[in-house]
Enzyme design. Structure first.
Site, short mmCIF file in Angstrom:
data_model
loop_
_atom_site.label_atom_id
_atom_site.label_comp_id
_atom_site.label_asym_id
_atom_site.label_seq_id
_atom_site.Cartn_x
_atom_site.Cartn_y
_atom_site.Cartn_z
N ALA A 143 -60.34 -10.62 9.71
CA ALA A 143 -59.65 -11.51 9.46
C ALA A 143 -58.88 -11.28 8.15
CB ALA A 143 -60.46 -12.99 9.06
N SER A 147 -65.00 -11.39 9.70
CA SER A 147 -64.94 -11.68 8.33
C SER A 147 -63.89 -10.51 7.86
CB SER A 147 -65.90 -11.89 7.29
OG SER A 147 -66.73 -10.58 7.40
N SER A 148 -64.19 -9.29 8.33
CA SER A 148 -63.44 -7.98 7.85
C SER A 148 -62.03 -7.93 8.64
CB SER A 148 -64.42 -6.82 7.94
OG SER A 148 -64.31 -6.22 9.27
N PRO A 166 -68.82 -16.31 6.91
CA PRO A 166 -69.81 -15.58 5.87
C PRO A 166 -69.71 -13.97 6.41
CG PRO A 166 -70.84 -16.68 7.98
CD PRO A 166 -69.48 -17.32 7.73
N ASP A 184 -61.59 -7.72 17.53
CA ASP A 184 -61.83 -8.65 16.43
C ASP A 184 -60.29 -8.83 16.02
OD1 ASP A 184 -64.45 -8.54 16.96
OD2 ASP A 184 -64.91 -8.26 14.86
N GLY A 197 -70.85 -10.76 12.08
CA GLY A 197 -70.28 -10.50 13.43
C GLY A 197 -69.47 -11.83 13.62
N LEU A 198 -68.85 -12.36 12.53
CA LEU A 198 -67.69 -13.34 12.94
C LEU A 198 -66.55 -12.95 12.48
CD1 LEU A 198 -69.77 -16.64 11.69
CD2 LEU A 198 -69.58 -15.72 13.90
O1 PMV Z 1 -70.10 -6.94 15.75
P1 PMV Z 1 -69.14 -7.71 16.39
O2 PMV Z 1 -69.31 -9.05 16.34
O3 PMV Z 1 -67.84 -7.29 15.85
O4 PMV Z 1 -69.18 -7.18 17.90
C1 PMV Z 1 -69.23 -6.00 18.39
C2 PMV Z 1 -69.02 -6.04 19.96
C3 PMV Z 1 -69.43 -4.98 20.77
O5 PMV Z 1 -69.04 -5.23 22.03
C4 PMV Z 1 -70.89 -5.12 20.47
C5 PMV Z 1 -68.91 -3.73 20.18
C6 PMV Z 1 -67.30 -3.66 20.42
O6 PMV Z 1 -66.67 -2.82 19.44
O7 PMV Z 1 -66.74 -4.23 21.18
#
Ligand code: PMV
Length: 305
Positions: free
Chosen positions: A89, A86-87, A79, A130, A83-84
């Site tokens: 990936a 997606s961008s 989705p 990420d 916050g999973l």
């Molecule tokens: O929004 P997400 O799932 O990419 O999580 C960000 C994680 C934080 O620790 C809040 C920010 C970061 O850049 O590490």
């Protein structure tokens, strides 16, 4: 050229990682897939739209592709804006495919570093979490120092992160999506305000929970890991990034799970529950108004065919 990369969840340590504490994330079995063909169009396209409308893809192409226009089609189980990852990936799958098309030697380290460059250029103060987890798959600990399972290090603007592989056994996670967009930058700013006002105690506590949580998962102690997740959630709540919608899904999941917490930046987005009853937990999350995804660890990171 066909490439793909997995989604990610943060098991422990979001926000505290911005202050140098460890962050543990895991790739999960939802994937974004990309197919790239050479095209005769004047401009490269993504799903039929000009690439200039898609900032991440535009940046990736600017950095890596000097050839003719490309026709890119994407499809995804992840989705968007949840916050999973997606961008991330999408970015790492694009980079891996372009490197292959340029006959460049591919390594996870190169893909993750370039992926971070793209995210950093588009989003500003991103952490390399990420793009590293979506590249490597399995699970990683992002930390200020080398740990057992060290993979590579990344430096940017005087900051340095060490990416370490974590060897976890299989377990079930149910992701609950609130359907609300979180906004990472806004939540990071909110936490900065909290830290300026109240100091670093909660940040340090989250760091300790993350270290302990990683150890519990590595030895398969799900009961302990679940308790620590719920503790991590309460600490995030104190930082001000929880919402009533996330809390409703966490509360709904707890009777059938070992523990639950928000995952990612908060302010919306998703929560996760560690459970041995994924069906029951998923039902409880759906009854509380969330969209549930039953997931497991995805050992395969970015793939190019
Ligand atoms: O929004 P997400 O799932 O990419 O999580 C960000 C994680 C934080 O620790 C809040 C920010 C970061 O850049 O590490």
């Amino acid at each position: 050229m066909i490439s793909s990369a997995p989604a990610k969840i943060i098991l422990f340590g979001e926000h505290a990682v911005v202050y140098g504490e460890p962050c543990i994330s895991m790739a999960v079995n939802l994937r974004t897939t990309l197919s790239i063909k050479r095209s005769v169009q004047k401009e490269s396209c993504v799903n039929g739209n000009p690439v200039s409308a898609q900032p991440h893809m535009k940046k990736a192409l600017e950095m890596l592709w000097k050839g003719e226009s490309l026709d890119i089609e994407t499809s995804s189980d992840i989705p968007p804006a949840s916050g999973l990852g997606s961008s991330a990936a999408l970015v790492v799958a694009t980079i891996a495919a372009l490197m292959k098309m340029c006959s460049e030697e591919i390594s996870e380290e190169k893909i993750a570093k370039r992926g971070f460059d793209v995210e950093y250029a588009v989003q500003g103060s991103a952490s390399p979490n990420d793009t590293s987890i979506c590249t490597h798959g399995s699970a990683i600990m992002l930390a200020k120092e080398k740990k057992e399972g060290f993979l590579w290090e990344i430096e940017k603007d005087g900051r340095k992160w060490f990416i370490n592989h974590c060897d976890f056994p299989e377990f079930d996670i149910v992701v609950g999506h609130t359907g609300i967009r979180g906004g990472t930058a806004e939540q990071v700013r909110k936490v900065r305000g909290f830290v300026e006002m109240h100091g670093m105690d909660i940040i340090k506590d989250i760091g300790e929970v993350a270290e302990e949580g990683a150890k519990s998962l590595a030895r398969g102690d799900l009961r302990k890991a679940g308790k620590l997740m719920t503790k991590n959630h309460r600490l995030l709540d104190m930082l001000g990034v929880n919402t009533p919608q996330i809390q409703r899904l966490v509360d709904a999941s707890l009777p059938s799970s070992y523990g639950a917490k928000l995952t990612g930046a908060g302010g919306g987005g998703c929560m996760i529950a560690l459970t041995e009853n994924p069906e029951e937990t998923a039902k409880a999350i759906e009854s509380a108004g969330g969209k549930a995804y039953r997931v497991r660890v995805e050992r395969r990171g970015v793939l190019v065919e």
